[in-house]
Scaffold this motif. Structure first.
Motif, PDB file in Angstrom:
ATOM      1  N   GLY A   1      17.636  35.822   2.710  1.00 12.67           N
ATOM      2  CA  GLY A   1      18.592  34.959   3.056  1.00 12.67           C
ATOM      3  C   GLY A   1      18.833  34.428   4.558  1.00 12.67           C
ATOM      4  O   GLY A   1      19.542  34.118   4.981  1.00 12.67           O
ATOM      5  N   ALA A   2      17.634  34.478   5.167  1.00 14.69           N
ATOM      6  CA  ALA A   2      17.285  34.179   6.692  1.00 14.69           C
ATOM      7  C   ALA A   2      17.433  33.016   6.813  1.00 14.69           C
ATOM      8  O   ALA A   2      17.683  32.282   7.909  1.00 14.69           O
ATOM      9  N   MET A   3      17.215  32.007   5.829  1.00 16.23           N
ATOM     10  CA  MET A   3      16.968  30.753   6.199  1.00 16.23           C
ATOM     11  C   MET A   3      18.507  30.225   5.918  1.00 16.23           C
ATOM     12  O   MET A   3      19.439  31.032   5.395  1.00 16.23           O
ATOM     13  N   GLY A   4      18.872  28.903   5.981  1.00 18.05           N
ATOM     14  CA  GLY A   4      20.352  28.361   5.742  1.00 18.05           C
ATOM     15  C   GLY A   4      20.707  27.853   7.036  1.00 18.05           C
ATOM     16  O   GLY A   4      20.258  26.998   7.635  1.00 18.05           O
ATOM     17  N   ALA A   5      21.879  28.608   7.202  1.00 16.58           N
ATOM     18  CA  ALA A   5      22.500  28.156   8.490  1.00 16.58           C
ATOM     19  C   ALA A   5      21.769  28.210  10.034  1.00 16.58           C
ATOM     20  O   ALA A   5      21.962  27.462  10.731  1.00 16.58           O
ATOM     21  N   ASN A   6      20.988  29.053  10.058  1.00 19.68           N
ATOM     22  CA  ASN A   6      20.077  29.404  11.048  1.00 19.68           C
ATOM     23  C   ASN A   6      18.902  28.362  11.300  1.00 19.68           C
ATOM     24  O   ASN A   6      18.706  27.906  12.454  1.00 19.68           O
ATOM     25  N   VAL A   7      18.582  27.762   9.809  1.00 17.71           N
ATOM     26  CA  VAL A   7      17.767  26.568  10.188  1.00 17.71           C
ATOM     27  C   VAL A   7      18.480  25.350  10.784  1.00 17.71           C
ATOM     28  O   VAL A   7      17.873  24.533  11.703  1.00 17.71           O
ATOM     29  N   TRP A   8      19.402  25.137  10.292  1.00 17.85           N
ATOM     30  CA  TRP A   8      20.341  24.104  10.859  1.00 17.85           C
ATOM     31  C   TRP A   8      20.660  24.335  12.416  1.00 17.85           C
ATOM     32  O   TRP A   8      20.615  23.241  12.952  1.00 17.85           O
ATOM     33  N   LEU A   9      21.188  25.594  12.672  1.00 21.98           N
ATOM     34  CA  LEU A   9      21.407  25.660  14.230  1.00 21.98           C
ATOM     35  C   LEU A   9      19.980  25.523  14.967  1.00 21.98           C
ATOM     36  O   LEU A   9      20.263  25.014  16.057  1.00 21.98           O
ATOM     37  N   LEU A  10      19.005  26.027  14.419  1.00 20.52           N
ATOM     38  CA  LEU A  10      17.680  25.998  15.525  1.00 20.52           C
ATOM     39  C   LEU A  10      17.119  24.536  15.436  1.00 20.52           C
ATOM     40  O   LEU A  10      16.674  24.079  16.429  1.00 20.52           O
ATOM     41  N   LYS A  11      17.469  23.754  14.200  1.00 21.59           N
ATOM     42  CA  LYS A  11      16.722  22.323  14.105  1.00 21.59           C
ATOM     43  C   LYS A  11      17.517  21.406  15.103  1.00 21.59           C
ATOM     44  O   LYS A  11      17.063  20.875  15.839  1.00 21.59           O
ATOM     45  N   GLY A  12      18.795  21.762  15.340  1.00 19.12           N
ATOM     46  CA  GLY A  12      19.541  21.065  16.234  1.00 19.12           C
ATOM     47  C   GLY A  12      18.905  21.403  17.741  1.00 19.12           C
ATOM     48  O   GLY A  12      19.148  20.404  18.620  1.00 19.12           O
ATOM     49  N   TYR A  13      18.587  22.455  18.208  1.00 15.49           N
ATOM     50  CA  TYR A  13      18.069  22.705  19.303  1.00 15.49           C
ATOM     51  C   TYR A  13      16.748  22.236  19.576  1.00 15.49           C
ATOM     52  O   TYR A  13      16.175  21.877  20.575  1.00 15.49           O
ATOM     53  N   PHE A  14      15.948  22.401  18.552  1.00 13.56           N
ATOM     54  CA  PHE A  14      14.462  21.885  18.313  1.00 13.56           C
ATOM     55  C   PHE A  14      14.408  20.224  18.733  1.00 13.56           C
ATOM     56  O   PHE A  14      13.430  19.803  19.464  1.00 13.56           O
ATOM     57  N   ASP A  15      15.427  19.817  18.083  1.00 12.40           N
ATOM     58  CA  ASP A  15      15.376  18.393  18.271  1.00 12.40           C
ATOM     59  C   ASP A  15      15.854  17.840  19.884  1.00 12.40           C
ATOM     60  O   ASP A  15      15.444  16.540  20.146  1.00 12.40           O
ATOM     61  N   THR A  16      16.169  18.741  20.762  1.00 12.68           N
ATOM     62  CA  THR A  16      16.680  18.649  22.093  1.00 12.68           C
ATOM     63  C   THR A  16      15.408  18.578  22.880  1.00 12.68           C
ATOM     64  O   THR A  16      15.354  17.976  24.164  1.00 12.68           O
ATOM     65  N   VAL A  17      14.361  19.028  22.281  1.00 10.91           N
ATOM     66  CA  VAL A  17      13.024  19.400  23.277  1.00 10.91           C
ATOM     67  C   VAL A  17      12.211  17.916  23.002  1.00 10.91           C
ATOM     68  O   VAL A  17      11.870  17.605  21.825  1.00 10.91           O
ATOM     69  N   PRO A  18      11.811  17.188  23.990  1.00 10.20           N
ATOM     70  CA  PRO A  18      11.106  15.871  23.983  1.00 10.20           C
ATOM     71  C   PRO A  18       9.785  15.853  23.413  1.00 10.20           C
ATOM     72  O   PRO A  18       9.087  16.820  23.500  1.00 10.20           O
ATOM     73  N   LYS A  19       9.740  14.989  22.223  1.00 11.09           N
ATOM     74  CA  LYS A  19       8.562  14.913  21.276  1.00 11.09           C
ATOM     75  C   LYS A  19       7.385  14.664  22.195  1.00 11.09           C
ATOM     76  O   LYS A  19       6.105  14.882  21.793  1.00 11.09           O
ATOM     77  N   GLU A  20       7.517  13.883  23.391  1.00  8.77           N
ATOM     78  CA  GLU A  20       6.393  13.694  24.496  1.00  8.77           C
ATOM     79  C   GLU A  20       5.629  14.771  24.577  1.00  8.77           C
ATOM     80  O   GLU A  20       4.403  14.839  24.911  1.00  8.77           O
TER      81      GLU A  20
END
Length: 305
Positions: free
Chosen positions: A176-195
């Protein structure tokens, strides 16, 4: 100049004077806020003070416990560590292993999934995210009977991964490690510039190298945040641990301390229970004190994207 003076005179009604409130007068009307803060603080400290008082109570029973102890002694702590029928040290060790290994595994699995959902575009990406969100709506207790039967059968083949094994319990938690953690982590990963990823790819870096050597360092606050939340949840988890761990030597702190608070001896063992609960709170308190700045940064930055 006279027009400005006349306009100011008209703006102030006759018989009234414009006076500025002093800081003391402005603050005198806010006393009730401070009073509510003090009441809330006392309300929050009451169980802690009572727990410390019960742990230091020489009598060590529930009937003799009070908010202000009549004496002070470490007899409850000595009895706690010297009780062979209730191996508190083993409980503490099991809880620390489960919480640490399970939290590290949860962070790694969640970070890998969040990186894939944030940086890669593939078929089923959006349905996968929605499925993770939908699965959180079902109570985890629905899976307990299936997990018990599954690991009971697995234990017949691989005893190390059966019932009464902390490693089997860790595997259940990692499921059960995935779920809410993935959404929280993804929101932070999106702040890192893709450049940054594109520049690394130009230099010949692979996705794995970008992830492990660059991205994880940039998202360290959210990783620490997820680790802390997972650690606290696993360290205090009771329901699944009480089902899997029946042997007294393999139990966790939650299950072991609960066994001291039920039955006919709960009055006599209350001092030991209070001492064990007080020591059990130390890892969580130290964790929050050491990484609170990462917790604040991770929660705020990862939730606004």
């Amino acid at each position: 100049m006279s027009n400005v003076t006349d306009a100011a005179a008209i703006a102030i009604p006759e018989g009234r004077t414009a006076t500025a409130k002093s800081p003391r007068a402005a603050g005198s009307g806010q006393w009730w806020r401070h009073a509510l803060g003090v009441i809330a603080l006392l309300w929050a400290l009451f169980p802690i003070v009572f727990l410390v008082s019960a742990a230091l109570n020489p009598a060590g029973s529930l009937q003799t416990s009070s908010l202000i102890p009549s004496g002070s002694s470490l007899a409850n702590f000595r009895t706690l560590f010297g009780d062979s029928s209730r191996p508190y040290v083993d409980w503490y060790k099991n809880s620390m292993i489960i919480a640490t290994v399970g939290s590290l595994g949860s962070v790694f699995i969640g970070a890998c999934a969040a990186y894939a959902f944030s940086r890669m575009r593939f078929a089923g990406r959006r349905p996968g995210l929605l499925a993770l969100l939908l699965l959180q709506m079902f109570p985890a207790m629905l899976t307990f009977p299936a997990l018990y039967l599954t690991f009971a059968k697995v234990g017949d083949i691989v005893p190390a991964l059966g019932l009464n094994s902390i490693w089997a319990l860790i595997l259940c938690y990692l499921g059960g490690a995935m779920g809410a953690n993935v959404w929280l982590l993804k929101g932070y990963f999106d702040t890192v510039p893709k450049e940054l990823d594109e520049a690394a790819k130009v230099d010949g870096a692979s996705h794995a190298r970008i992830f492990f050597t660059m991205t994880l360092r940039l998202v360290m606050p959210i990783l620490v945040t997820v680790f802390m939340l997972s650690f606290v949840g696993l360290f205090s988890e009771f329901l699944l641990a009480s089902i899997f761990l029946q042997d007294v030597n393999s139990q966790t702190l939650g299950v072991g301390l609960y066994s001291m608070s039920i039955g006919n001896e709960k009055n006599r063992l209350f001092g030991q229970f209070a001492s064990g609960a007080l020591l059990a709170s130390l890892p969580v308190v130290l964790l929050y004190l050491g990484f609170q700045r990462f917790l604040i940064g991770g929660m705020t930055q990862g939730s606004v994207k």
